[in-house]
Motif scaffolding. Structure first.
Motif, PDB file in Angstrom:
ATOM      1  N   VAL A 164       0.853  -1.189   0.000  1.00 44.80           N
ATOM      2  CA  VAL A 164       0.000   0.000   0.000  1.00 44.80           C
ATOM      3  C   VAL A 164       0.890   1.240   0.000  1.00 44.80           C
ATOM      4  N   THR A 165       0.423   2.299  -0.666  1.00 44.76           N
ATOM      5  CA  THR A 165       1.085   3.594  -0.638  1.00 44.76           C
ATOM      6  C   THR A 165       0.311   4.477   0.336  1.00 44.76           C
ATOM      7  N   CYS A 166       1.018   5.163   1.223  1.00 42.67           N
ATOM      8  CA  CYS A 166       0.298   5.924   2.240  1.00 42.67           C
ATOM      9  C   CYS A 166       1.144   7.083   2.755  1.00 42.67           C
ATOM     10  N   ALA A 167       0.472   7.944   3.516  1.00 42.40           N
ATOM     11  CA  ALA A 167       1.115   9.086   4.154  1.00 42.40           C
ATOM     12  C   ALA A 167       0.278   9.472   5.360  1.00 42.40           C
ATOM     13  N   SER A 168       0.805  10.348   6.177  1.00 35.80           N
ATOM     14  CA  SER A 168       0.059  10.791   7.361  1.00 35.80           C
ATOM     15  C   SER A 168      -0.974  11.845   6.971  1.00 35.80           C
ATOM     16  N   PRO A 169      -2.059  11.976   7.743  1.00 39.28           N
ATOM     17  CA  PRO A 169      -3.031  13.050   7.485  1.00 39.28           C
ATOM     18  C   PRO A 169      -2.387  14.428   7.508  1.00 39.28           C
ATOM     19  N   GLN A 240       5.764   3.399   0.787  1.00 39.99           N
ATOM     20  CA  GLN A 240       5.125   2.249   0.134  1.00 39.99           C
ATOM     21  C   GLN A 240       5.580   1.015   0.906  1.00 39.99           C
ATOM     22  N   VAL A 241       4.639   0.263   1.460  1.00 36.72           N
ATOM     23  CA  VAL A 241       4.984  -0.739   2.466  1.00 36.72           C
ATOM     24  C   VAL A 241       3.983  -1.886   2.416  1.00 36.72           C
ATOM     25  N   PRO A 242       4.367  -3.103   2.807  1.00 35.52           N
ATOM     26  CA  PRO A 242       3.389  -4.191   2.904  1.00 35.52           C
ATOM     27  C   PRO A 242       2.244  -3.809   3.840  1.00 35.52           C
ATOM     28  N   ARG A 243       1.031  -4.128   3.404  1.00 35.40           N
ATOM     29  CA  ARG A 243      -0.147  -3.704   4.165  1.00 35.40           C
ATOM     30  C   ARG A 243      -0.165  -4.321   5.564  1.00 35.40           C
ATOM     31  N   TYR A 244       0.329  -5.561   5.699  1.00 38.94           N
ATOM     32  CA  TYR A 244       0.244  -6.214   7.008  1.00 38.94           C
ATOM     33  C   TYR A 244       0.992  -5.437   8.085  1.00 38.94           C
ATOM     34  N   GLY A 245       2.021  -4.675   7.662  1.00 42.27           N
ATOM     35  CA  GLY A 245       2.840  -3.965   8.643  1.00 42.27           C
ATOM     36  C   GLY A 245       2.232  -2.680   9.157  1.00 42.27           C
ATOM     37  N   ILE A 246       1.165  -2.178   8.500  1.00 39.92           N
ATOM     38  CA  ILE A 246       0.581  -0.901   8.936  1.00 39.92           C
ATOM     39  C   ILE A 246      -0.938  -1.011   9.102  1.00 39.92           C
ATOM     40  N   GLU A 247      -1.436  -2.211   9.322  1.00 35.39           N
ATOM     41  CA  GLU A 247      -2.885  -2.365   9.481  1.00 35.39           C
ATOM     42  C   GLU A 247      -3.405  -1.550  10.667  1.00 35.39           C
ATOM     43  N   ARG A 248      -2.664  -1.525  11.758  1.00 32.93           N
ATOM     44  CA  ARG A 248      -3.104  -0.751  12.927  1.00 32.93           C
ATOM     45  C   ARG A 248      -3.116   0.740  12.606  1.00 32.93           C
ATOM     46  N   GLN A 249      -2.075   1.230  11.933  1.00 27.74           N
ATOM     47  CA  GLN A 249      -2.015   2.651  11.610  1.00 27.74           C
ATOM     48  C   GLN A 249      -3.139   3.055  10.661  1.00 27.74           C
ATOM     49  N   LEU A 250      -3.461   2.196   9.703  1.00 26.04           N
ATOM     50  CA  LEU A 250      -4.566   2.501   8.793  1.00 26.04           C
ATOM     51  C   LEU A 250      -5.899   2.505   9.540  1.00 26.04           C
ATOM     52  N   ARG A 251      -6.028   1.559  10.456  1.00 20.88           N
ATOM     53  CA  ARG A 251      -7.270   1.457  11.224  1.00 20.88           C
ATOM     54  C   ARG A 251      -7.440   2.665  12.150  1.00 20.88           C
ATOM     55  N   GLU A 252      -6.352   3.109  12.758  1.00 21.42           N
ATOM     56  CA  GLU A 252      -6.425   4.229  13.698  1.00 21.42           C
ATOM     57  C   GLU A 252      -6.348   5.590  13.016  1.00 21.42           C
ATOM     58  N   GLY A 253      -6.002   5.591  11.725  1.00 22.36           N
ATOM     59  CA  GLY A 253      -5.971   6.844  10.985  1.00 22.36           C
ATOM     60  C   GLY A 253      -4.687   7.624  11.066  1.00 22.36           C
ATOM     61  N   THR A 254      -3.628   7.053  11.662  1.00 21.62           N
ATOM     62  CA  THR A 254      -2.351   7.773  11.699  1.00 21.62           C
ATOM     63  C   THR A 254      -1.656   7.732  10.344  1.00 21.62           C
ATOM     64  N   LEU A 255      -2.051   6.773   9.488  1.00 26.71           N
ATOM     65  CA  LEU A 255      -1.623   6.733   8.097  1.00 26.71           C
ATOM     66  C   LEU A 255      -2.858   6.546   7.225  1.00 26.71           C
ATOM     67  N   VAL A 256      -2.799   7.112   6.012  1.00 24.66           N
ATOM     68  CA  VAL A 256      -3.941   7.081   5.098  1.00 24.66           C
ATOM     69  C   VAL A 256      -3.474   6.538   3.752  1.00 24.66           C
ATOM     70  N   ALA A 260      -5.015   4.382  -4.415  1.00 31.26           N
ATOM     71  CA  ALA A 260      -5.519   3.012  -4.360  1.00 31.26           C
ATOM     72  C   ALA A 260      -5.895   2.491  -5.741  1.00 31.26           C
ATOM     73  N   HIS A 261      -6.242   3.393  -6.674  1.00 26.90           N
ATOM     74  CA  HIS A 261      -6.618   2.966  -8.028  1.00 26.90           C
ATOM     75  C   HIS A 261      -5.398   2.556  -8.860  1.00 26.90           C
ATOM     76  N   ALA A 262      -4.190   2.860  -8.355  1.00 28.80           N
ATOM     77  CA  ALA A 262      -2.947   2.451  -9.013  1.00 28.80           C
ATOM     78  C   ALA A 262      -2.149   1.618  -8.017  1.00 28.80           C
ATOM     79  N   PRO A 263      -2.570   0.390  -7.776  1.00 24.90           N
ATOM     80  CA  PRO A 263      -1.976  -0.396  -6.684  1.00 24.90           C
ATOM     81  C   PRO A 263      -0.505  -0.721  -6.921  1.00 24.90           C
ATOM     82  N   CYS A 264       0.199  -0.951  -5.823  1.00 29.39           N
ATOM     83  CA  CYS A 264       1.585  -1.418  -5.896  1.00 29.39           C
ATOM     84  C   CYS A 264       1.596  -2.889  -6.289  1.00 29.39           C
ATOM     85  N   PRO A 265       2.579  -3.341  -7.052  1.00 32.94           N
ATOM     86  CA  PRO A 265       2.714  -4.786  -7.287  1.00 32.94           C
ATOM     87  C   PRO A 265       2.939  -5.506  -5.955  1.00 32.94           C
TER      88      PRO A 265
END
Length: 302
Positions: A164-169, A240-256, A260-265
């Motif tokens: 997943v590609t992400c950044a902080s709010p 850009q990081v494996p999703r399993y490693g930031i599931e908590r951050q995505l859930r809590e909103g510290t990373l967004v 998503a329409h251009a997914p990482c391989p």
């Protein structure tokens, strides 16, 4: 004490740096350990260890003998493990090396299951980002992310891990949200490098059936998965990081998640081990267990 027992004692003294700790580990009296090493040195007619009040160190001859002993004892353990009874209940020391994120997020949370199933296997696990010479260092197997580069090793693919590609709010509020991968030219990244790749890893996206590479400017580069996530949470840039490693951050909103329409391989994870005509039982059961952990988490490979 026979020769193999003396060699086993000697290697434990070298590895632990202590007569007392080695004697305790092997459940023998300290005096027995001292006498056995003196007898070994007398038989070989060389001094193997330098003893001080604080530590025990090998001599030049002792270090050379340690390397030979280590390989001989491993061969002996493998020969013993080939017996049918030990194949069912393997035992012995197993040296593995696993990078931090797969170790901390995937395997270590379930390592108690492995010990409960195989209580006579002693694990020695290294982690980090350095390159490991499996044969020279006596490592039985490694778990790695990315495409393996060492063709001299046997590779067993474990999973294709979603990224997943992400950044902080805070970062997105200050710099805007990129709508297309091309927009990343105007953004900052937290760059990642490794011992196997000293230049930074590119950001990858699947667009119209093709993989695009983008390099982001950035003021900080790291080589640790934990540091990578922390920097992103602190607003240092896009990751850009494996999703399993930031599931908590995505859930809590510290990373967004973004783009998503251009997914990482997906990122391949594999276990690698040296070529042998027959795997020792302890290596085989560990590889089978690791494979099952990945299947439980990501599903079977197709």
């Amino acid at each position: 004490m026979d020769r193999f027992d003396a060699m086993r004692l000697f290697t434990r003294i070298v590895e632990l740096g202590s007569f007392v700790q080695a004697a305790t580990a092997l459940d023998i009296p300290r005096a027995t350990a001292t006498h056995a090493i003196k007898a070994l040195e007398a038989r070989l007619q060389v001094r193997l260890l330098e003893r001080t009040t604080r530590q025990v160190r090998t001599t030049v001859d002792g270090q050379a003998f340690y390397e030979r002993c280590r390989h001989l004892l491993r061969d002996l353990e493998d020969a013993e493990s080939s017996l049918a009874q030990l194949a069912v209940n393997p035992r012995g020391r197993l040296r593995i090396d696993i990078h931090g994120a797969p170790a901390n997020d995937l395997l270590l949370p379930r390592i108690g299951e492995f010990h409960a199933r195989y209580p006579h296997i002693e694990l020695a696990m290294g982690s980090g980002d350095r390159l490991v010479d499996l044969v020279r260092e006596g490592v039985d197997c490694v778990v790695r992310a990315g495409e393996p580069r060492d063709s001299s090793l046997v590779t067993r693919r474990l999973a294709l891990v979603p990224q997943v590609t992400c950044a902080s709010p805070g970062y997105l509020a200050a710099h805007g949200t990129p709508l297309q991968p091309a927009d990343l030219a105007q953004h900052t990244g937290v760059n990642f490098f490794s011992a196997s790749r000293p230049d930074v890893f590119p950001y990858l996206f699947e667009v119209d059936g093709k993989v695009e590479e983008h390099t982001l400017k950035g003021w900080i580069s790291v080589n640790s998965a934990d540091s990578y996530k922390i920097c992103a949470e602190q607003g240092c840039g896009i990751i850009q990081v494996p999703r399993y490693g930031i599931e908590r951050q995505l859930r809590e909103g510290t990373l967004v998640e973004i783009l998503a329409h251009a997914p990482c391989p997906p990122l391949p994870h594999s276990v690698l081990y040296p070529h042998h005509r027959q795997l020792s039982p302890r290596v085989r059961v560990f590889i089978d267990w690791v494979t099952q952990v990945y299947v439980d988490r990501f599903g079977a490979l197709r």
